[in-house]
Scaffold this active site. Structure first.
Site, PDB file in Angstrom:
ATOM      1  N   ARG A   1       0.837  -1.202   0.000  1.00 51.83           N
ATOM      2  CA  ARG A   1       0.000   0.000   0.000  1.00 51.83           C
ATOM      3  C   ARG A   1       0.874   1.255   0.000  1.00 51.83           C
ATOM      4  NH1 ARG A   1      -4.099   2.799  -1.602  1.00 51.83           N
ATOM      5  NH2 ARG A   1      -5.036   4.195  -0.068  1.00 51.83           N
TER       6      ARG A   1
ATOM      7  N   GLN B   1       3.251   4.310  11.502  1.00 55.98           N
ATOM      8  CA  GLN B   1       2.797   2.964  11.120  1.00 55.98           C
ATOM      9  C   GLN B   1       3.729   1.910  11.750  1.00 55.98           C
ATOM     10  OE1 GLN B   1       0.031   2.408   9.482  1.00 55.98           O
ATOM     11  NE2 GLN B   1       0.153   0.595   8.213  1.00 55.98           N
ATOM     12  N   GLN B   2       5.014   2.182  11.731  1.00 53.83           N
ATOM     13  CA  GLN B   2       5.982   1.240  12.326  1.00 53.83           C
ATOM     14  C   GLN B   2       5.733   1.108  13.833  1.00 53.83           C
ATOM     15  OE1 GLN B   2       9.791   3.001  11.388  1.00 53.83           O
ATOM     16  NE2 GLN B   2       9.309   3.088   9.208  1.00 53.83           N
ATOM     17  N   TYR B   3       5.489   2.260  14.464  1.00 55.67           N
ATOM     18  CA  TYR B   3       5.272   2.280  15.916  1.00 55.67           C
ATOM     19  C   TYR B   3       4.014   1.494  16.296  1.00 55.67           C
ATOM     20  CZ  TYR B   3       4.292   4.222  20.539  1.00 55.67           C
ATOM     21  OH  TYR B   3       4.018   4.360  21.872  1.00 55.67           O
TER      22      TYR B   3
ATOM     23  N   GLU C   1     -11.168 -20.113  30.198  1.00 57.41           N
ATOM     24  CA  GLU C   1     -10.150 -20.593  31.159  1.00 57.41           C
ATOM     25  C   GLU C   1      -9.840 -19.508  32.190  1.00 57.41           C
ATOM     26  OE1 GLU C   1      -8.644 -23.590  31.589  1.00 57.41           O
ATOM     27  OE2 GLU C   1      -9.919 -24.457  30.037  1.00 57.41           O
TER      28      GLU C   1
HETATM   29  C1  FAD Z   1     -16.097 -19.355  23.222  1.00 55.42           C
HETATM   30  C2  FAD Z   1     -16.145 -19.879  24.618  1.00 55.42           C
HETATM   31  C3  FAD Z   1     -15.904 -21.208  24.848  1.00 55.42           C
HETATM   32  C4  FAD Z   1     -15.936 -21.733  26.145  1.00 55.42           C
HETATM   33  N1  FAD Z   1     -15.701 -23.068  26.337  1.00 55.42           N
HETATM   34  C5  FAD Z   1     -15.757 -23.612  27.583  1.00 55.42           C
HETATM   35  C6  FAD Z   1     -15.531 -25.003  27.831  1.00 55.42           C
HETATM   36  O1  FAD Z   1     -15.265 -25.755  26.910  1.00 55.42           O
HETATM   37  N2  FAD Z   1     -15.630 -25.468  29.097  1.00 55.42           N
HETATM   38  C7  FAD Z   1     -15.934 -24.647  30.148  1.00 55.42           C
HETATM   39  O2  FAD Z   1     -16.008 -25.106  31.257  1.00 55.42           O
HETATM   40  N3  FAD Z   1     -16.151 -23.327  29.944  1.00 55.42           N
HETATM   41  C8  FAD Z   1     -16.071 -22.788  28.703  1.00 55.42           C
HETATM   42  N4  FAD Z   1     -16.294 -21.433  28.515  1.00 55.42           N
HETATM   43  C9  FAD Z   1     -16.691 -20.623  29.669  1.00 55.42           C
HETATM   44  C10 FAD Z   1     -15.559 -19.790  30.180  1.00 55.42           C
HETATM   45  O3  FAD Z   1     -14.599 -20.596  30.809  1.00 55.42           O
HETATM   46  C11 FAD Z   1     -16.126 -18.744  31.137  1.00 55.42           C
HETATM   47  O4  FAD Z   1     -16.941 -17.872  30.377  1.00 55.42           O
HETATM   48  C12 FAD Z   1     -15.029 -17.951  31.821  1.00 55.42           C
HETATM   49  O5  FAD Z   1     -14.310 -18.752  32.734  1.00 55.42           O
HETATM   50  C13 FAD Z   1     -15.548 -16.707  32.554  1.00 55.42           C
HETATM   51  O6  FAD Z   1     -16.512 -17.067  33.479  1.00 55.42           O
HETATM   52  P1  FAD Z   1     -17.967 -16.423  33.439  1.00 55.42           P
HETATM   53  O7  FAD Z   1     -18.483 -16.480  32.036  1.00 55.42           O
HETATM   54  O8  FAD Z   1     -18.746 -17.081  34.502  1.00 55.42           O
HETATM   55  O9  FAD Z   1     -17.683 -14.895  33.797  1.00 55.42           O
HETATM   56  P2  FAD Z   1     -18.173 -14.132  35.087  1.00 55.42           P
HETATM   57  O10 FAD Z   1     -17.553 -14.749  36.274  1.00 55.42           O
HETATM   58  O11 FAD Z   1     -19.650 -14.002  35.042  1.00 55.42           O
HETATM   59  O12 FAD Z   1     -17.508 -12.733  34.812  1.00 55.42           O
HETATM   60  C14 FAD Z   1     -18.213 -11.570  34.337  1.00 55.42           C
HETATM   61  C15 FAD Z   1     -17.393 -10.351  34.712  1.00 55.42           C
HETATM   62  O13 FAD Z   1     -17.324 -10.262  36.132  1.00 55.42           O
HETATM   63  C16 FAD Z   1     -15.994 -10.113  36.524  1.00 55.42           C
HETATM   64  N5  FAD Z   1     -15.733 -10.802  37.795  1.00 55.42           N
HETATM   65  C17 FAD Z   1     -16.123 -12.047  38.166  1.00 55.42           C
HETATM   66  N6  FAD Z   1     -15.616 -12.359  39.376  1.00 55.42           N
HETATM   67  C18 FAD Z   1     -14.885 -11.285  39.765  1.00 55.42           C
HETATM   68  C19 FAD Z   1     -14.105 -10.984  40.916  1.00 55.42           C
HETATM   69  N7  FAD Z   1     -13.940 -11.875  41.897  1.00 55.42           N
HETATM   70  N8  FAD Z   1     -13.467  -9.803  40.960  1.00 55.42           N
HETATM   71  C20 FAD Z   1     -13.590  -8.904  39.966  1.00 55.42           C
HETATM   72  N9  FAD Z   1     -14.314  -9.135  38.854  1.00 55.42           N
HETATM   73  C21 FAD Z   1     -14.957 -10.296  38.757  1.00 55.42           C
HETATM   74  C22 FAD Z   1     -15.162 -10.765  35.437  1.00 55.42           C
HETATM   75  O14 FAD Z   1     -13.864 -10.227  35.421  1.00 55.42           O
HETATM   76  C23 FAD Z   1     -15.949 -10.406  34.184  1.00 55.42           C
HETATM   77  O15 FAD Z   1     -15.565  -9.144  33.723  1.00 55.42           O
HETATM   78  C24 FAD Z   1     -16.243 -20.892  27.239  1.00 55.42           C
HETATM   79  C25 FAD Z   1     -16.456 -19.524  27.011  1.00 55.42           C
HETATM   80  C26 FAD Z   1     -16.406 -19.006  25.719  1.00 55.42           C
HETATM   81  C27 FAD Z   1     -16.650 -17.536  25.503  1.00 55.42           C
END
Ligand code: FAD
Length: 630
Positions: free
Chosen positions: A276, A297-299, A396
């Site tokens: 580009r 752009q580099q930064y 996770e």
């Molecule tokens: C595409 C996708 C695939 C997935 N696949 C799997 C799977 O195969 N197996 C499985 O088990 N799970 C799966 N998950 C679920 C995923 O592991 C959870 O969504 C994730 O661990 C976050 O937990 P939650 O959704 O309950 O978030 P919540 O705990 O509801 O969090 C919502 C918000 O609250 C905040 N919050 C919560 N607790 C605190 C605290 N103590 N202090 C400050 N802030 C807090 C969080 O930071 C976040 O911003 C999947 C999720 C996605 C999006």
């Protein structure tokens, strides 16, 4: 035939990109990946275009690709054939995270959970997992259509007493009819963005379901035939060495997702930035310069190129250490040292997963903007990749939430400051009160590491002191933990993690033999470390590391210099990290540098398309003109 301009940039490099690739990835890894790619290219099911598939089409194609890989026998046990496992993981992760999720959640995460927490009792199931005779899912979400077994983490109540969180492996469907077993309901969670459309995340309800006792993953604990809970663990921390470690497997893999996101972002955007051309010192199209020439752009792009390489080196080192740890867990070792190892693995993986995935998602957003309007097209793959990588910040352990695991472990060390000795030595710098900034040395990475040591040490002290004050003011443990997060514990976890990342890459560089490769990798690490540290500038001043403008001004000057030093090396660095064009699948980022040819080739597929609603439009316009005449 490559475009002359991209070749011109390639020739600016001071090193051979193939040598750098081999030094960073290992020759065997590069060779094995090429073998996987060649196999995939030969099979039509892996060929793709830029169409957006429906949920059903997406899932079917993921299923067919998964089946092909299983039939080819490409999936190997990570603990007996690590090289092949990594080559396949990386290739599939780059190709499509949905396909790799299906394969690796089954074989790696589920398999590892059953192997590490199960016993002889689960041997038959482990064999079935390895032979792909059963189809699995993990924890509280199920593969909504295809899971036959799940690993569930649940509180175990025996005789009215809660014995804590335990792992269970439960059969949920008949593997022949795919009918759910009595007392189990499974459903889907609906549509999701990006590659996750192809993954069957689902929900599961257990109602009066009876599972056999063998469902309990009973390494180190069991329930006797007369219903008594027994455990061979002497302490809760010993028990942690089994469960915490296995929970880190997924997070280690997700660190690599951050690396891969930075790899794609920098490959596509830097190659496109050479194709580009926009504006120039003098008028005339022939005087327009590639947008890569602009320092701005580099930064915006080179820090992510450096992140792609540094996160890779860090993650590779971490996986090696983690594998040693897991072998000891699987051999049934129970020791204080192993339990300490477990905590350290947990602390570092809980910090590195957020740091790497935030960088990854950020890099894709920046790359998309750095490619202007063409970056927005599906054929750039940047927006799709951003959707693909977005949930890496959540699954996770949501990033902000999981960072608390790191700071909790670090806070636990406060009383032993001065004598901290952990198996991976990531916390030993906390033993010494680090000195303030005096001047820059000839090695910016050493200077950056000194600043990080100061930062982490003082953030730990400040967080601990705040916690004490809150406790003394009558707040309970829950309130204290929550109130120390903002500006304190969160920053502490990030500083500790980034210090370890930079430190491990620095150590890796010490062993690189080829001087030209070592030299360019040093430039890469200089940039990565200065880029990360600059984000902590305010906190460094607040904690008293420096005063006056000198430190900050010089840090920024060094950062600009580090960016400029990457420019002549950038195209060869991209070649050293870029996946094969077949895997990259981006009209903007192809290795021949002919982005405009590829874009036009795609555009031309849509010539003279006449959708049905155009007739309706014609009638509507005709009616409007008749009305106007009346
Ligand atoms: C595409 C996708 C695939 C997935 N696949 C799997 C799977 O195969 N197996 C499985 O088990 N799970 C799966 N998950 C679920 C995923 O592991 C959870 O969504 C994730 O661990 C976050 O937990 P939650 O959704 O309950 O978030 P919540 O705990 O509801 O969090 C919502 C918000 O609250 C905040 N919050 C919560 N607790 C605190 C605290 N103590 N202090 C400050 N802030 C807090 C969080 O930071 C976040 O911003 C999947 C999720 C996605 C999006």
């Amino acid at each position: 035939m490559s475009a002359p301009l991209i070749d011109k940039y390639r020739k600016m490099a001071t090193f051979d990109w193939r040598k750098l690739k081999a030094a960073v990835e290992g020759e065997e890894h590069v060779r094995l990946k090429a073998e996987v790619v060649a196999k995939m290219k030969s099979e039509p099911i892996f060929h793709r275009d830029y169409r957006v598939l429906s949920r059903e089409e997406h899932r079917e194609v993921v299923h067919q690709r998964w089946k092909k890989i299983v039939e080819w026998g490409l999936f190997k046990d990570p603990y007996s054939d690590l090289e092949n496992f990594h080559a396949l993981t990386e290739t599939l992760e780059a190709y499509d995270q949905g396909t790799s999720a299906r394969l690796f959640l089954h074989g790696n995460v589920f398999g590892a959970a059953v192997k590490s927490m199960g016993t002889e009792r689960h041997k038959e199931l482990v064999e079935k997992i390895e032979n792909n005779e059963v189809c699995i899912s993990i924890r509280d979400s199920a593969h909504s259509h295809s899971a036959t077994h799940v690993v569930v983490y649940a509180q175990l109540h025996v005789d009215g007493k809660n014995e804590g969180l335990h792992g269970f492996v439960i059969q949920v469907r008949c593997p022949r009819s795919f009918q759910t077993l009595p007392g189990i309901t499974i459903g889907d969670m609906g549509s999701k963005p990006g590659c996750w459309q192809g993954v069957e995340n689902g929900w599961m309800e257990f109602k009066n379901h009876r599972a056999p006792l063998s469902a309990l993953l009973n390494k180190g604990c069991d329930i006797t035939p007369d219903g008594k809970y027994v455990t061979s663990f002497k302490s809760a921390s010993e028990k942690q060495s089994v469960s915490l470690g296995t929970l880190s497997v997924g997070r280690l893999g997700i660190i690599a997702k951050g690396m891969m996101a930075c790899t794609f972002a920098s490959t596509i955007a830097i190659r496109y930035s050479v194709a580009r051309r926009q504006f120039g010192p003098e008028k005339g199209v022939e005087n327009e310069v590639p947008v890569l020439e602009y320092p701005l752009q580099q930064y915006r792009l080179f820090p992510y190129l450096s992140a792609a390489i540094c996160i890779r080196i860090f993650q590779k080192t971490f996986v090696e250490r983690f594998t040693e740890y897991m072998m000891r867990v699987m051999m049934g070792e129970k020791s204080e040292e192993l339990s300490e190892f477990s905590k350290e693995v947990h602390a570092l993986s809980s910090g590195a997963k957020p740091v790497a995935t935030w960088l990854g998602v950020e890099s894709l957003g920046e790359a998309r903007k750095a490619c202007g309007g063409h970056g927005f097209l599906h054929m750039s793959r940047l927006n799709t990749l951003r959707d693909d990588n977005d949930p890496s910040q959540t699954f996770e352990g949501e990033n902000f939430m999981i960072l608390q695991q790191t700071s909790n472990i670090l806070l636990g060390k406060v009383r032993s400051l001065g004598s901290i000795d952990t198996p991976m030595s990531t916390m030993s710098f906390l033993n010494k009160n680090p000195s303030k900034f005096s001047s820059w040395s000839s090695n910016p990475v050493d200077d950056v590491l000194s600043a990080y040591r100061y930062l982490a040490y003082h953030l730990l002290q400040m967080t601990a002191s705040d916690a004490n004050k809150l406790k003394n003011s009558g707040k309970n443990a829950f309130e204290v933990r929550n109130e120390i997060q903002v500006h304190r514990a969160v920053n502490l976890s990030i500083a500790y993690t980034e210090h370890t990342m930079i430190d491990w890459v620095q150590k890796f560089l010490e062993d690189v033999e080829d001087s030209t490769v070592k030299n360019v990798l040093q430039k890469v690490l200089n940039l990565f470390s200065l880029f990360l540290l600059e984000r902590h500038l305010a906190t460094l001043y607040i904690t008293g590391y420096a005063s006056g403008g000198k430190f900050g001004e010089e840090l920024r000057e060094k950062l600009r210099l580090a960016v400029a030093e990457i420019k002549p090396e950038s195209m060869a660095l991209v070649d050293s990290i870029a996946p094969d064009d077949f895997i990259l699948h981006s009209a903007l980022g192809a290795s021949d540098g002919r982005a405009y040819d590829h874009i036009m080739e795609e555009f031309r597929k849509y010539t003279n398309e006449q959708p049905r609603w155009v007739c309706d439009l014609a009638q509507f316009l005709q009616k409007r003109s008749q009305h106007a005449k009346l």
